[in-house]
Design a protein around this motif. Sequence first.
Motif, PDB file in Angstrom:
ATOM      1  N   ASN A 141       3.485  36.681  45.773  1.00  0.00           N
ATOM      2  CA  ASN A 141       4.123  35.848  46.669  1.00  0.00           C
ATOM      3  C   ASN A 141       4.047  34.508  46.153  1.00  0.00           C
ATOM      4  N   TYR A 142       3.049  34.200  45.027  1.00  0.00           N
ATOM      5  CA  TYR A 142       3.322  32.482  44.275  1.00  0.00           C
ATOM      6  C   TYR A 142       3.575  32.806  42.822  1.00  0.00           C
ATOM      7  N   LEU A 143       2.758  33.663  42.521  1.00  0.00           N
ATOM      8  CA  LEU A 143       2.967  33.405  40.463  1.00  0.00           C
ATOM      9  C   LEU A 143       3.578  34.069  39.180  1.00  0.00           C
ATOM     10  N   ARG A 144       4.349  35.291  40.562  1.00  0.00           N
ATOM     11  CA  ARG A 144       5.514  35.662  39.666  1.00  0.00           C
ATOM     12  C   ARG A 144       6.273  34.319  38.950  1.00  0.00           C
ATOM     13  N   PRO A 145       6.764  34.518  37.227  1.00  0.00           N
ATOM     14  CA  PRO A 145       7.698  33.679  36.920  1.00  0.00           C
ATOM     15  C   PRO A 145       8.863  33.852  37.840  1.00  0.00           C
ATOM     16  N   ASP A 146       9.597  34.564  38.498  1.00  0.00           N
ATOM     17  CA  ASP A 146      10.706  34.334  38.537  1.00  0.00           C
ATOM     18  C   ASP A 146      11.023  34.051  40.659  1.00  0.00           C
ATOM     19  N   ILE A 147      10.244  33.333  40.982  1.00  0.00           N
ATOM     20  CA  ILE A 147      10.351  32.818  42.477  1.00  0.00           C
ATOM     21  C   ILE A 147      10.541  31.798  42.504  1.00  0.00           C
ATOM     22  N   LYS A 148      11.983  31.718  43.181  1.00  0.00           N
ATOM     23  CA  LYS A 148      13.014  30.666  43.274  1.00  0.00           C
ATOM     24  C   LYS A 148      12.027  29.622  44.247  1.00  0.00           C
ATOM     25  N   ARG A 149      11.637  28.093  44.184  1.00  0.00           N
ATOM     26  CA  ARG A 149      10.934  27.572  44.740  1.00  0.00           C
ATOM     27  C   ARG A 149      11.588  26.847  45.725  1.00  0.00           C
ATOM     28  N   GLY A 150      11.943  25.821  46.596  1.00  0.00           N
ATOM     29  CA  GLY A 150      12.330  24.919  47.622  1.00  0.00           C
ATOM     30  C   GLY A 150      13.187  25.474  48.207  1.00  0.00           C
ATOM     31  N   GLU A 151      14.108  23.888  48.647  1.00  0.00           N
ATOM     32  CA  GLU A 151      14.658  24.552  50.380  1.00  0.00           C
ATOM     33  C   GLU A 151      15.599  25.440  49.849  1.00  0.00           C
ATOM     34  N   PHE A 152      16.131  26.443  50.934  1.00  0.00           N
ATOM     35  CA  PHE A 152      17.269  27.543  51.279  1.00  0.00           C
ATOM     36  C   PHE A 152      18.165  26.838  51.257  1.00  0.00           C
ATOM     37  N   THR A 153      19.380  26.820  50.097  1.00  0.00           N
ATOM     38  CA  THR A 153      20.744  26.904  50.555  1.00  0.00           C
ATOM     39  C   THR A 153      21.504  27.152  51.301  1.00  0.00           C
ATOM     40  N   GLU A 154      22.583  26.638  52.246  1.00  0.00           N
ATOM     41  CA  GLU A 154      23.507  26.900  52.917  1.00  0.00           C
ATOM     42  C   GLU A 154      24.064  28.557  52.888  1.00  0.00           C
ATOM     43  N   ASP A 155      24.246  28.704  51.891  1.00  0.00           N
ATOM     44  CA  ASP A 155      24.641  30.248  51.251  1.00  0.00           C
ATOM     45  C   ASP A 155      23.122  31.267  51.812  1.00  0.00           C
ATOM     46  N   GLU A 156      22.220  30.715  50.843  1.00  0.00           N
ATOM     47  CA  GLU A 156      21.304  31.417  51.159  1.00  0.00           C
ATOM     48  C   GLU A 156      21.117  31.825  52.880  1.00  0.00           C
ATOM     49  N   GLU A 157      21.231  31.303  53.567  1.00  0.00           N
ATOM     50  CA  GLU A 157      20.592  30.716  54.897  1.00  0.00           C
ATOM     51  C   GLU A 157      21.960  31.797  55.855  1.00  0.00           C
ATOM     52  N   LEU A 158      23.073  31.501  55.520  1.00  0.00           N
ATOM     53  CA  LEU A 158      23.908  32.754  56.187  1.00  0.00           C
ATOM     54  C   LEU A 158      23.856  33.867  55.590  1.00  0.00           C
ATOM     55  N   SER A 159      23.286  33.557  54.536  1.00  0.00           N
ATOM     56  CA  SER A 159      22.861  35.712  53.728  1.00  0.00           C
ATOM     57  C   SER A 159      21.889  35.561  54.423  1.00  0.00           C
ATOM     58  N   ILE A 160      20.748  34.658  55.012  1.00  0.00           N
ATOM     59  CA  ILE A 160      19.900  35.902  55.417  1.00  0.00           C
ATOM     60  C   ILE A 160      20.065  36.411  56.914  1.00  0.00           C
ATOM     61  N   ILE A 161      20.951  35.277  57.770  1.00  0.00           N
ATOM     62  CA  ILE A 161      21.469  35.913  59.559  1.00  0.00           C
ATOM     63  C   ILE A 161      22.521  36.934  58.725  1.00  0.00           C
ATOM     64  N   SER A 162      23.208  36.957  57.465  1.00  0.00           N
ATOM     65  CA  SER A 162      23.854  38.712  57.834  1.00  0.00           C
ATOM     66  C   SER A 162      22.931  39.354  57.468  1.00  0.00           C
ATOM     67  N   LEU A 163      21.751  39.092  56.832  1.00  0.00           N
ATOM     68  CA  LEU A 163      21.319  40.353  56.060  1.00  0.00           C
ATOM     69  C   LEU A 163      20.109  41.004  57.164  1.00  0.00           C
ATOM     70  N   HIS A 164      20.391  39.904  58.487  1.00  0.00           N
ATOM     71  CA  HIS A 164      18.903  40.193  58.783  1.00  0.00           C
ATOM     72  C   HIS A 164      19.940  40.684  60.510  1.00  0.00           C
ATOM     73  N   ALA A 165      21.057  41.138  60.704  1.00  0.00           N
ATOM     74  CA  ALA A 165      22.009  41.355  61.184  1.00  0.00           C
ATOM     75  C   ALA A 165      22.076  42.494  60.970  1.00  0.00           C
ATOM     76  N   LEU A 166      21.682  43.624  59.458  1.00  0.00           N
ATOM     77  CA  LEU A 166      22.280  44.520  58.890  1.00  0.00           C
ATOM     78  C   LEU A 166      20.867  45.064  58.896  1.00  0.00           C
ATOM     79  N   HIS A 167      20.098  44.888  58.772  1.00  0.00           N
ATOM     80  CA  HIS A 167      18.159  45.422  58.557  1.00  0.00           C
ATOM     81  C   HIS A 167      17.156  45.172  59.768  1.00  0.00           C
ATOM     82  N   GLY A 168      17.580  44.305  60.979  1.00  0.00           N
ATOM     83  CA  GLY A 168      16.753  43.479  61.572  1.00  0.00           C
ATOM     84  C   GLY A 168      15.374  42.840  61.002  1.00  0.00           C
ATOM     85  N   ASN A 169      14.635  43.168  61.394  1.00  0.00           N
ATOM     86  CA  ASN A 169      13.169  42.032  60.893  1.00  0.00           C
ATOM     87  C   ASN A 169      12.330  43.290  59.554  1.00  0.00           C
ATOM     88  N   LYS A 170      13.717  43.641  58.786  1.00  0.00           N
ATOM     89  CA  LYS A 170      13.158  44.135  57.686  1.00  0.00           C
ATOM     90  C   LYS A 170      13.151  43.206  56.286  1.00  0.00           C
TER      91      LYS A 170
END
Length: 158
Positions: free
Chosen positions: A60-89
């Motif tokens: 959650n914190y130290l992995r070098p490939d972790i993306k930091r900072g605000e979520f983009t609009e595209d990421e928000e839309l992806s989260i909504i779409s993926l949540h519709a598919l997977h629920g709280n997974k």
Amino acid sequence: MVRTPCCKPELGLKKGAWTPEEDQKLISYLNNHGEGGWRTLPEKAGLKRCGKSCRLRWANYLRPDIKRGEFTEDEELSIISLHALHGNKWSDIARGLPGRTDNEIKNYWNTHIKKRLIKKGVDPVTHKSLISETSKSENLPEILNNQNIIQTIITINE
């Protein structure tokens, strides 16, 4: 068959905030030996921590490939779409957003997106419209195709 506990309480393991020195020990060990063997890692790396704590700190914190900072609009839309598919997974959702952790996505969903969906009349669990009887049969993909609703969800920054 019983799994052995990840740590023994009588060992006096440290809890709470991680120090920069502990972070460096964990990073150094994982760079040299790779991920895995989380139960034995703390002792081998010279840490007075539980293996689970080390795994979560890395993931959650130290992995070098972790993306930091605000979520983009595209990421928000992806989260909504993926949540519709997977629920709280959250780990399944995180696979669709490289560099974002499942924990970070879950926290963002619960503190921001879920509230925005409710405010816009979309049930965050079923992803169906709560606005009117005629629109209750609409599901999330149909709602997401409506650019006005997408734009409204994105532009509300509360």
